[in-house]
Design an enzyme around this catalytic site. Structure first.
Site, PDB file in Angstrom:
ATOM      1  N   HIS A  32      29.391 112.519  69.351  1.00  0.00           N
ATOM      2  CA  HIS A  32      30.771 113.007  69.437  1.00  0.00           C
ATOM      3  C   HIS A  32      31.316 113.081  68.016  1.00  0.00           C
ATOM      4  O   HIS A  32      31.005 112.222  67.185  1.00  0.00           O
ATOM      5  CB  HIS A  32      31.660 112.020  70.214  1.00  0.00           C
ATOM      6  CG  HIS A  32      31.657 112.190  71.704  1.00  0.00           C
ATOM      7  ND1 HIS A  32      31.769 111.132  72.577  1.00  0.00           N
ATOM      8  CD2 HIS A  32      31.574 113.298  72.482  1.00  0.00           C
ATOM      9  CE1 HIS A  32      31.754 111.584  73.828  1.00  0.00           C
ATOM     10  NE2 HIS A  32      31.634 112.887  73.796  1.00  0.00           N
ATOM     11  N   CYS A  82      37.375 105.785  70.385  1.00  0.00           N
ATOM     12  CA  CYS A  82      36.956 106.230  71.723  1.00  0.00           C
ATOM     13  C   CYS A  82      37.802 105.610  72.830  1.00  0.00           C
ATOM     14  O   CYS A  82      37.976 106.185  73.895  1.00  0.00           O
ATOM     15  CB  CYS A  82      35.512 105.833  72.005  1.00  0.00           C
ATOM     16  SG  CYS A  82      34.330 106.499  70.860  1.00  0.00           S
TER      17      CYS A  82
HETATM   18  N1  ARG Z   1      29.325 106.138  77.065  1.00  0.00           N
HETATM   19  C1  ARG Z   1      30.254 107.102  76.666  1.00  0.00           C
HETATM   20  C2  ARG Z   1      29.594 108.465  76.572  1.00  0.00           C
HETATM   21  O1  ARG Z   1      28.516 108.541  76.149  1.00  0.00           O
HETATM   22  C3  ARG Z   1      30.883 106.751  75.340  1.00  0.00           C
HETATM   23  C4  ARG Z   1      31.992 107.660  74.955  1.00  0.00           C
HETATM   24  C5  ARG Z   1      32.507 107.397  73.617  1.00  0.00           C
HETATM   25  N2  ARG Z   1      33.634 108.179  73.371  1.00  0.00           N
HETATM   26  C6  ARG Z   1      33.910 108.829  72.254  1.00  0.00           C
HETATM   27  N3  ARG Z   1      35.029 109.457  72.141  1.00  0.00           N
HETATM   28  N4  ARG Z   1      33.014 108.923  71.278  1.00  0.00           N
HETATM   29  O2  ARG Z   1      30.146 109.444  76.979  1.00  0.00           O
END
Ligand code: ARG
Length: 704
Positions: A168, A264
């Site tokens: 991300h 996050c």
């Molecule tokens: N386990 C989640 C995923 O993989 C973690 C999300 C993390 N969020 C972020 N905004 N980076 O989707």
């Protein structure tokens, strides 16, 4: 406490690592402690509550990643674009987040199904409100970016993520107050790094090392001059402190196991629209339209690459894919550039690819008068080899004398405006010249797949051939030469003295004798060495039969020059029986015009050599008129000159032993030019053999 800043969080009641959808989750299934997670989450919650308002959304059983509210959507002003999760493991969160936004009165925008976009996890506003940085590559699709631009009315700068640990954008990129940027460069591809560097001044870029990056130091919550994160190295804290930021560390190790940290776990739901920025950004955008076989010719990807390479960004506003293999596609692309100069550079490249402005964006070409003879106004549009039209008084006018490296001059006549490509030196005072890149388009005929396939020339398209493929090219060229000769067309040869040194004279002589060549362009040297060989059997003093230097041979070419000078011209030497063979002899005998352009050596020149280079250039241009094919045989400079005088559509075959020369000459971006890296003498001998084969009788089939 600052009331204008609000965050959305989701308590970790149902948080756990239940599945693997990113590398951090691997090996961590059910390994996180609920108790510690709750404790860490609450610490973060209180840190934020001291500095802003924190709203909560109800956690839902069965949706363990819902704690990561950054992925709920992307907010700007009253608008929110709801996420479309890539993985089904998270898709069930969507309705709950949507409900929350609706209950708070946001205008909710929903992307088409199957177009993944994971909210503020992959889209971060520049803290000055100038544009939106948007990531793609793992979770969000690039195609979602145009929607963001449209709905949120903001320029989107697309960044490609390339390291799956940083799946991300918010895991490796964090815009900070005052235009600062905390980021981990290796998480992005080369172009994205350049884009970042073009937009953020070096003194504002804080690049992290890997150790901080894997501690999720970029996954930080920025409130004014405070930066909240899981953990930061001493150096990082010092660097941030040096530019006025205080780092608040709060351990979030339980959430790292799911691939998330401070940022996050939060979503900033108050993102003010900053109108004055929207109004006065130096960023320019234009919408252009591309048409043709965009996919199978690779045109669209070339166009988008050029935009990125030049430092702009793009949004494909729509793409209409041709439904049948013969139908063309069209695309409307919004091009954004950080400055007018970059925009001009991009647009002139897109014009070369055949892009046009949308009708509603169409404007007349900008004209400026020539004030000094032979000097164009600054910023004049540099012409290309492609058929071009310019818009004058609301009408598209076809440019005459199309050639590259000229200016487009407009003259107003009784029957309307006339546009012509002119060399700089030919510009006259009072003439109008096209400047900037507005109101200019190049005209490309979209060839159908069949047409393209049947075009023997296209299979080598624009490429430099390897030795193995020489024979294939020779077959093609022979076939073309024969066709052009039979329909009375025109082939022009540019040749350097290497043709003679490599034993190609007898073959080139034959091509001329048999009617395959309609004009010969060269310099003093090819004629001198050809005549030397014809009269004395040597080329630059080397015996052409035995390949060894002849005693006193270096004087041969001088004798030859002297002899021709005595006769007054090559033609006179032929007519009086002095010159009886060779390339120049055949030209004279077969009425093939030639132009020998200049000599820098002072041992000559031949009387036929044109030492006034402007006259020589004009003569070249005249002889090139109407040419269908040009064979460029080992003469770099004369060939470059010829290439520049030639519009697109003329087939060019460039033969040289030096790959650099071939690349330079055949890289015109047009399918009609091909390059062959080989010995030119060998090439010519193969070519003549192949032509013989074409004239030989068709073998009678064996009786059955
Ligand atoms: N386990 C989640 C995923 O993989 C973690 C999300 C993390 N969020 C972020 N905004 N980076 O989707």
């Amino acid at each position: 406490m600052n009331d204008s800043i609000r965050f959305l969080m989701c308590p970790p009641d149902h948080y756990d690592v239940d599945y693997v959808i990113n590398p951090w989750m691997e090996g961590n299934i059910h390994k996180s402690s609920r108790h510690r997670a709750v404790e860490q989450w609450h610490k973060l919650y209180h840190i934020l509550k001291d500095r802003a308002v924190v709203d909560l959304v109800n956690p839902q059983q069965g949706w363990p990643d819902m704690v990561f509210t950054a992925n709920a959507g992307l907010v700007l002003g009253d608008n929110v674009v709801i996420s479309r999760f890539l993985h089904k493991e998270r898709q069930g969160e969507e309705p709950f987040f949507k409900q929350w936004f609706e209950s708070k009165g946001y205008t909710v925008h929903e992307l088409p199904k199957d177009l993944p976009f994971e909210g503020a996890g992959d889209a971060l506003l520049d803290r000055e409100g100038r544009w939106l940085w948007a990531g793609y590559g793992f979770r969000s699709e690039l195609d979602s970016h145009p929607y963001l631009a449209k709905w949120l009315e903001i320029e989107v700068v697309s960044l490609q993520l390339v390291d799956e640990r940083f799946y991300h954008l918010d895991t490796c990129f964090c815009p900070l107050t005052g235009g600062y940027l905390l980021y981990y460069p290796p998480a992005f591809d080369f172009y994205s790094n350049r884009i970042i560097e073009m937009r953020v001044l070096p003194e504002k870029r804080i690049a992290l090392g890997e150790a901080d990056a894997v501690n999720f130091a970029c996954n930080a919550v920025n409130i004014n001059h405070t930066v909240v994160m899981n953990k930061a190295s001493k150096e990082l804290k010092a660097r941030l402190a040096a530019v006025g930021f205080e780092v608040v560390e709060t351990p979030l190790t339980e959430f790292l196991k799911a691939g998330g940290a401070a940022k996050c776990l939060t979503l900033r739901v108050t993102e003010p629209v900053i109108p004055e920025h929207h109004a006065n950004v130096p960023v320019e955008s234009r919408i252009v339209r591309l048409e043709g076989h965009l996919l199978d010719t690779g045109l669209i990807s070339r166009a988008l690459d050029r935009i990125m390479e030049a430092g702009g960004s793009f949004q494909v506003l729509n793409f209409n894919l041709g439904e049948q293999k013969q139908s063309t596609s069209s695309a409307e692309v919004k091009v954004s550039a950080p400055s007018h100069e970059v925009m001009e550079e991009i647009l002139s490249q897109l014009i070369d690819l055949g892009a046009v402005n949308l009708p509603e964006d169409e404007r007349d070409a900008q004209l400026e008068p020539v004030l000094i003879a032979g000097v164009a106004p600054d910023d004049f549009y540099v012409s290309t080899i492609y058929p071009t039209e310019v818009r004058v008084s609301g009408q598209w006018v076809r440019v005459q004398n199309q050639r590259m490296d000229g200016a487009i001059a407009i003259t107003h006549t009784a029957s309307g405006p006339v546009a012509r490509c002119k060399l700089l030196r030919d510009l006259q005072v009072g003439e109008d010249v096209v400047v900037d890149v507005i109101g200019i388009r190049t005209v490309r005929k979209a060839k159908s797949r069949e047409q393209r396939n049947s075009q023997e020339f296209s299979f080598m398209s624009g490429s430099v051939s390897s030795e193995r493929r020489v024979e294939l090219v020779v077959e093609q060229v022979a076939w073309e030469l024969r066709q052009i000769r039979d329909r009375g067309g025109k082939v022009v040869v540019t040749a350097g003295p290497v043709v003679i040194h490599t034993g190609g004279a007898e073959h080139l002589s034959r091509l001329i004798r048999e009617g395959y060549v309609q004009a010969l362009l060269g310099g003093n040297a090819i004629a001198v060495h050809d005549i030397e060989q014809a009269m004395m059997g040597t080329s630059l003093g080397v015996d052409m039969k035995r390949g060894v230097a002849v005693r006193g041979g270096h004087r041969h070419h001088l004798k030859v020059i002297n002899t021709i000078r005595r006769f007054g011209s090559i033609a006179a030497a032929v007519e009086q029986g002095m010159l009886t063979r060779g390339v120049m002899y055949e030209c004279v005998k077969n009425n093939v015009p030639f132009c020998l352009a200049g000599s820098i050596r002072d041992d000559g020149p031949l009387p036929d050599t044109q030492m006034d280079l402007i006259k020589a250039q004009e003569e070249y241009a005249r002889l090139l008129q109407g040419a269908e094919m040009i064979l460029m045989l080992s003469s770099m400079l004369h060939s470059i000159g010829v290439g520049n005088m030639t519009p697109a559509g003329v087939k060019m075959v460039c033969v040289d032993i030096n790959p650099a020369v071939v690349t330079k000459l055949s890289d015109r971006g047009s399918i009609e030019s091909i390059g062959v890296v080989t010995d030119v003498g060998l090439f010519l001998s193969l070519l003549v053999k192949q032509l013989d084969l074409l004239t030989s009788p068709y073998p009678v089939p064996a009786a059955v």
